[in-house]
Design a protein around this motif. Structure first.
Motif, PDB file in Angstrom:
ATOM      1  N   ARG A  57       0.671  -1.111  -0.096  1.00 53.10           N
ATOM      2  CA  ARG A  57       0.075  -0.078   0.181  1.00 53.10           C
ATOM      3  C   ARG A  57       0.763   1.285   0.048  1.00 53.10           C
ATOM      4  O   ARG A  57       0.538   2.219  -0.744  1.00 53.10           O
ATOM      5  N   LEU A  58       1.978   1.250   0.749  1.00 51.52           N
ATOM      6  CA  LEU A  58       2.833   2.380   0.734  1.00 51.52           C
ATOM      7  C   LEU A  58       3.518   2.644  -0.747  1.00 51.52           C
ATOM      8  O   LEU A  58       3.515   3.656  -1.084  1.00 51.52           O
ATOM      9  N   VAL A  59       3.881   1.520  -1.345  1.00 52.58           N
ATOM     10  CA  VAL A  59       4.470   1.518  -2.536  1.00 52.58           C
ATOM     11  C   VAL A  59       3.616   2.003  -3.582  1.00 52.58           C
ATOM     12  O   VAL A  59       3.887   2.822  -4.225  1.00 52.58           O
ATOM     13  N   ARG A  60       2.338   1.617  -3.448  1.00 49.43           N
ATOM     14  CA  ARG A  60       1.381   2.191  -4.639  1.00 49.43           C
ATOM     15  C   ARG A  60       0.942   3.670  -4.434  1.00 49.43           C
ATOM     16  O   ARG A  60       0.748   4.438  -5.241  1.00 49.43           O
ATOM     17  N   GLU A 108       3.452   5.971  -4.554  1.00 47.71           N
ATOM     18  CA  GLU A 108       4.582   6.507  -5.289  1.00 47.71           C
ATOM     19  C   GLU A 108       4.978   7.599  -4.632  1.00 47.71           C
ATOM     20  O   GLU A 108       5.730   8.479  -5.316  1.00 47.71           O
ATOM     21  N   ALA A 109       4.924   7.830  -3.242  1.00 46.27           N
ATOM     22  CA  ALA A 109       5.498   8.985  -2.419  1.00 46.27           C
ATOM     23  C   ALA A 109       6.752   8.508  -1.777  1.00 46.27           C
ATOM     24  O   ALA A 109       6.943   7.435  -1.518  1.00 46.27           O
ATOM     25  N   ALA A 110       7.372   9.616  -1.201  1.00 42.90           N
ATOM     26  CA  ALA A 110       8.514   9.137  -0.101  1.00 42.90           C
ATOM     27  C   ALA A 110       7.730   8.671   1.214  1.00 42.90           C
ATOM     28  O   ALA A 110       6.564   8.537   1.207  1.00 42.90           O
ATOM     29  N   ALA A 111       8.704   8.208   2.030  1.00 42.25           N
ATOM     30  CA  ALA A 111       8.162   7.366   3.135  1.00 42.25           C
ATOM     31  C   ALA A 111       7.526   8.382   4.096  1.00 42.25           C
ATOM     32  O   ALA A 111       7.816   9.732   4.155  1.00 42.25           O
ATOM     33  N   PRO A 112       6.457   8.118   4.788  1.00 49.38           N
ATOM     34  CA  PRO A 112       5.731   9.119   5.886  1.00 49.38           C
ATOM     35  C   PRO A 112       6.754   9.160   6.755  1.00 49.38           C
ATOM     36  O   PRO A 112       7.896   8.740   7.058  1.00 49.38           O
TER      37      PRO A 112
END
Length: 390
Positions: free
Chosen positions: A211-214, A216-220
């Motif tokens: 879900r994080l990869v999808r 396409e943003a930098a890490a929270p």
């Protein structure tokens, strides 16, 4: 010895030990069980030894470069290529180089060891017919077989599935010249495609990593940040419990250190500081409120049944926090019982073996306890590498 590949069982033991060491202390009570299970649920395939995402592509490239070699010759050649790669990366100023600290010596944990499980879990290393992960030695043999017998047109006479899925094109500087750990755009797309499909614990639900990869943003900004919780989907409640468990384990590790410090002073009659006892008060102040909210039954629903003695420690520590006594002495029995799994290596034991083990422990040199981290630092780096591709 350095030219022998470890068995799957030996690699599993080494992984557990490395995870323990990453926590800053040995896992005397068993909190690492919670760390590993939640980390594997949220971030499958990750490891505390992961540094930069591009290594996941470097490793299969190195293997394919050595196609035709097997046995000790392949092991020696791979060892040398990984050593050379560490030197090239150091030369351009990269700071997260595997083997960089010991170069020009080869690393005892080279990239092909560190990333092998990730290659399998992330779908880059093909599985065996029985579904198990192929070994590095088997990968060398498959690569040799794939190009062994050809017809007059150069086509293989027999059909062999190569060990790796089709990989991105190698850059022009792969064999020589300056090379960095920054992903190329095509390499990031290749990794994102695979990571975006990762399921939780081999089931049907997408993992938090996918879900994080999808996005396409930098890490929270943190694992518990609102951005991470907002996209966690069915894992939202588990993520809250993971934070509570992380805090409770942090308090528990501080309790263990405080108990040990107290025994040194009262039973062994050794002069010692109150460093860890003072830290216990600080960590309860910071993490106690969150830790006390943990539902241990719900934790086990997330991660599977816990060892009974570890469960007893969690329950007793929660009750102790609620009591606000701040004196950890009442927890001694349940902590000593949990540590007894270490046998003669247990430090809380009021035995000659326990006293001997305590002689090896220094309050001032031992790291201060903290919460579990679930490999978030490594996951953050992975997400940032994908976002920063060029």
């Amino acid at each position: 010895m350095g030219w022998t590949y470890l068995s799957r069982e030996a690699l599993a033991r080494a992984k557990a030990q490395m995870d323990e060491e990453s926590m800053g202390v040995r896992d005397e009570i068993g909190f690492l069980t919670i760390h590993q299970r939640y980390a594997d649920r949220f971030f499958p395939g990750t490891s505390v030894l992961h540094t930069r995402a591009r290594y996941i592509i470097f490793v299969p490239w190195l293997f394919e470069d050595l196609a035709g070699l097997t046995g000790p010759a392949a092991v020696r050649a791979l060892r040398e290529r990984e050593r050379e790669l560490a030197g090239r990366l150091k030369d351009v100023g990269e700071s997260q180089v595997i083997g960089g600290r010991v170069f020009p010596k080869p690393s005892s944990q080279p990239p092909s060891t560190v990333y092998w499980n990730a290659l399998a879990v992330w779908g880059i290393l093909r599985p065996r017919l029985d579904g198990r992960t192929i070994s590095r030695a088997q990968a060398h043999r498959l690569l040799k077989s794939a190009g062994a017998a050809t017809d007059d047109d150069g086509q293989p006479l027999l059909s062999f599935d190569p060990p790796f899925v089709p990989l991105p094109e190698r850059p022009d500087n792969w064999r020589g010249g300056h090379i960095t750990l920054r992903l190329a755009t095509a390499e990031a797309a290749f990794l994102r495609e695979r990571l975006a499909q990762l399921r939780r614990n081999g089931g049907h639900e997408l993992s938090l990593l996918a879900r994080l990869v999808r996005t396409e943003a930098a890490a929270p900004p943190g694992m518990w940040a609102a951005e991470a919780r907002a996209i966690a989907g069915p894992d939202q409640a588990a993520l809250v419990r993971a934070q509570q468990a992380a805090s409770l384990a942090g308090v528990g590790r501080a309790v263990y250190d405080a108990l040990l410090e107290r025994i040194l002073e009262t039973d062994d009659k050794r002069e010692t500081s109150t460093r860890h006892r003072d830290h216990l008060a600080a960590i309860v102040e910071e993490h106690g409120a969150v830790a006390a909210k943990l539902d241990v039954d719900a934790l086990e629903a997330d991660t599977g049944a816990l060892p009974l003695k570890l469960r007893a420690v969690l329950t007793a520590t929660k009750d102790w926090i609620a009591s606000k006594s701040w004196n950890p002495a009442p927890l001694f029995g349940v902590y000593a019982a949990a540590e007894a799994r270490k046998g003669p290596r247990a430090r809380l034991a009021l035995t000659p073996n326990g006293r001997a083990r305590r002689l090896e422990w220094s309050s001032d040199e031992h790291g201060l306890a903290g919460p579990l981290h679930y490999r978030w630092e490594q996951v953050s780096t992975l997400l940032n590498d994908l976002a920063d591709a060029e």
